[in-house]
Design a protein around this motif. Structure first.
Motif, short mmCIF file in Angstrom:
data_model
loop_
_atom_site.label_atom_id
_atom_site.label_comp_id
_atom_site.label_asym_id
_atom_site.label_seq_id
_atom_site.Cartn_x
_atom_site.Cartn_y
_atom_site.Cartn_z
N ALA A 104 0.83 -1.21 0.00
CA ALA A 104 0.00 0.00 0.00
C ALA A 104 0.86 1.26 0.00
O ALA A 104 0.55 2.24 -0.69
N VAL A 105 1.95 1.25 0.75
CA VAL A 105 2.86 2.41 0.77
C VAL A 105 3.45 2.63 -0.61
O VAL A 105 3.49 3.77 -1.12
N ALA A 106 3.91 1.55 -1.26
CA ALA A 106 4.46 1.68 -2.61
C ALA A 106 3.39 2.19 -3.58
O ALA A 106 3.67 3.03 -4.45
N GLY A 107 2.16 1.68 -3.43
CA GLY A 107 1.08 2.13 -4.30
C GLY A 107 0.77 3.61 -4.14
O GLY A 107 0.50 4.31 -5.12
N LEU A 108 0.81 4.10 -2.91
CA LEU A 108 0.58 5.52 -2.66
C LEU A 108 1.65 6.39 -3.34
O LEU A 108 1.33 7.41 -3.97
N ILE A 109 2.90 5.99 -3.22
CA ILE A 109 3.99 6.77 -3.83
C ILE A 109 3.83 6.79 -5.35
O ILE A 109 3.96 7.84 -5.99
N LEU A 110 3.54 5.64 -5.94
CA LEU A 110 3.37 5.57 -7.39
C LEU A 110 2.16 6.37 -7.85
O LEU A 110 2.21 7.08 -8.87
N ALA A 111 1.04 6.26 -7.11
CA ALA A 111 -0.18 6.96 -7.53
C ALA A 111 -0.01 8.47 -7.51
O ALA A 111 -0.54 9.18 -8.38
N LEU A 112 0.72 8.98 -6.54
CA LEU A 112 0.95 10.42 -6.47
C LEU A 112 1.66 10.94 -7.71
O LEU A 112 1.49 12.09 -8.11
N ARG A 113 2.46 10.09 -8.35
CA ARG A 113 3.28 10.52 -9.48
C ARG A 113 2.69 10.14 -10.84
O ARG A 113 3.03 10.78 -11.84
#
Length: 485
Positions: free
Chosen positions: A193-202
């Motif tokens: 989920a943390v990785a998904g949040l970082i990717l989604a922001l970009r």
């Protein structure tokens, strides 16, 4: 923020130019978000014996661990789609991803069974915020061949995630990482989920409806009531001995559906925007596609649950071995999903009927194998039937997703996606409740014999019921239009 479309004064070319684009990494990110809720729907199946051992949960609470997630998920999906239209789909995707990570952490740290049930309900609500934004974002930010490929990959992700969930669950429970046991099946979501949040922001563009409507509170409450009075008694009734409240709830279901539909029709006629616009069902493609998705998802949801229980409790296989039994189905499903766009360009919607016949053949092989080989059934004996069934399902599900959404306008992408995913999720839960209850009831009564023969006969009967559902879907698919949008 980027809007789904330009202002109403702009012409068609300007509207297309203003549409946000979803790149390859953005597509990967939203598909990652789609996989998490679906993996968690099935990952817990193989962990239930360990949860029962550690938390002394008992059959009723174990069913709530599964059903609580599915109920919250199904009840709130359409609302999640509407909120995405209103506040922005990227924003809701980020909020849902963050909440899913936090509730997964709460599940993994739960000190007792009731805490786990509550955390699972919250996890289902978080999933309902996140998942509708995936299809809505794809629908609003892609077009033409790119949309067809994206929807095929979404379909592959949906089916593959359910199967991978049980495989991953078996591996994690058996590995017992840092002596975490079953808790690892939930804790593994946190770094993802943390990785998904970082990717989604970009990488994920913001889209929303140009004419967002306020939340339809009466419609939301009545839809939630209808799903609850149907799914709660079907999932908990057998374990509770079918008490009076279960029958009363089932009797209330048609009344709740009628009241929901009347409220929606009146809101539509009054110029308001209902939660589920009745005019949406005027789209022939959406209506016919949903009718096909329901039995297909019911059969699949029940199948993955029954296989896990039959192999672990009936044959005493380990969690990892019972999970790996689905690996041939997963590989064949993924391959068929990727080949789908090319096959659809040549054969159109007839691919769905061909897939139904292939899946029926695979389920028939599995039923024959279970009947003849039990109690000496092995993963290797199941391999041919699993592969053929996965191939057939991979030819159906992604194409049906395209059919359902083919005529939905971009400004209704959120509600259209919410309706489709709600139908799919509710059908998955119904499949677990109906086919799962059928299998468990037949096993308890010693169907087909006593001792070790009982689960084998129960599995065979359950597979034959699913076979009938698959054949029904294949027959109905012949009414689909030749071309697929």
């Amino acid at each position: 923020m980027t809007s789904t479309s330009a202002s109403p004064r702009a012409g068609a070319p300007a509207l297309a130019a203003a549409a946000p684009a979803l790149g390859p990494l953005g597509l990967f990110t939203v598909l990652l978000g789609a996989s998490l809720p679906l993996i968690d729907f099935s990952v817990v199946n193989v962990a239930l014996p360990s949860i029962d051992h550690d938390l002394a949960a008992g059959p009723a609470l174990l069913e709530l661990v599964v059903a609580g997630y599915g109920l919250a998920y199904a009840v709130l999906l359409v609302l999640g789609g509407r909120l995405g239209d209103l506040f922005g789909r990227r924003r809701l995707f980020l909020a849902g991803m963050a909440a899913f990570g936090l509730t997964s952490l709460a599940c993994g740290l739960a000190p007792d069974a009731w805490t786990l049930v509550g955390a699972r309900v919250a996890q289902g609500a978080a999933a309902a915020l996140m998942l509708p934004q995936v299809l809505a974002t794809i629908h609003a930010s892609t077009s033409g061949p790119r949309r067809a490929r994206a929807l095929s990959l979404y379909g592959a992700t949906v089916g593959l995630s359910m199967m991978v969930g049980q495989i991953l669950g078996g591996v994690l429970v058996t590995a017992d990482l840092a002596s975490s046991g079953w808790r690892a099946v939930f804790l593994v979501n946190v770094p993802v989920a943390v990785a998904g949040l970082i990717l989604a922001l970009r990488t994920v563009p913001e889209t929303r409806s140009d004419r967002p409507a306020p939340v339809d509170v009466p419609g939301t409450l009545l839809l939630g009531l209808a799903l609850l009075v149907l799914l709660v008694p079907l999932t908990e009734g057998r374990a509770a001995g079918w008490p009076l409240w279960a029958w009363v709830a089932l009797a209330v279901f048609p009344c709740a559906v009628w009241a929901f539909w009347r409220v929606e029709v009146r809101a539509d006629r009054a110029g308001r925007t209902p939660l589920v616009p009745p005019s949406l069902f005027g789209l022939v493609s959406l209506r016919r596609g949903l009718v096909l998705i329901l039995p297909l998802a019911m059969g699949f949801g029940g199948f993955v649950f029954v296989i896990a229980v039959a192999l672990q409790q009936g044959l005493g296989l380990s969690a990892v071995v019972s999970g790996l039994a689905l690996a041939p189905m997963a590989v064949a499903f993924f391959g068929a999903s990727l080949a789908g766009p090319r096959l659809v360009r040549r054969w159109g919607a007839r691919v769905v009927a061909a897939g139904g016949l292939a899946q029926a053949l695979g389920i028939g092989l599995l039923a024959l194998t279970a009947w003849r080989a039990w109690p000496d059934l092995s993963v290797w004996l199941l391999l041919p039937g699993m592969a053929v069934a996965g191939l057939g399902q991979g030819l159906q599900l992604p194409v049906l997703f395209r059919v359902v959404l083919s005529e939905v306008p971009p400004e209704r992408a959120g509600v259209g996606s919410g309706v489709m995913v709600t139908a799919q999720q509710s059908a998955l839960a119904l499949g677990v409740a109906t086919l799962g209850s059928l299998f468990l009831s037949l096993t308890a009564s010693g169907a087909g014999g006593s001792g070790a023969a009982g689960p084998g006969a129960a599995l065979t009967v359950t597979l034959l019921v699913q076979l009938a559902m698959v054949l029904f879907t294949a027959a109905l698919s012949l009414r689909l239009p030749r071309t697929v949008g």
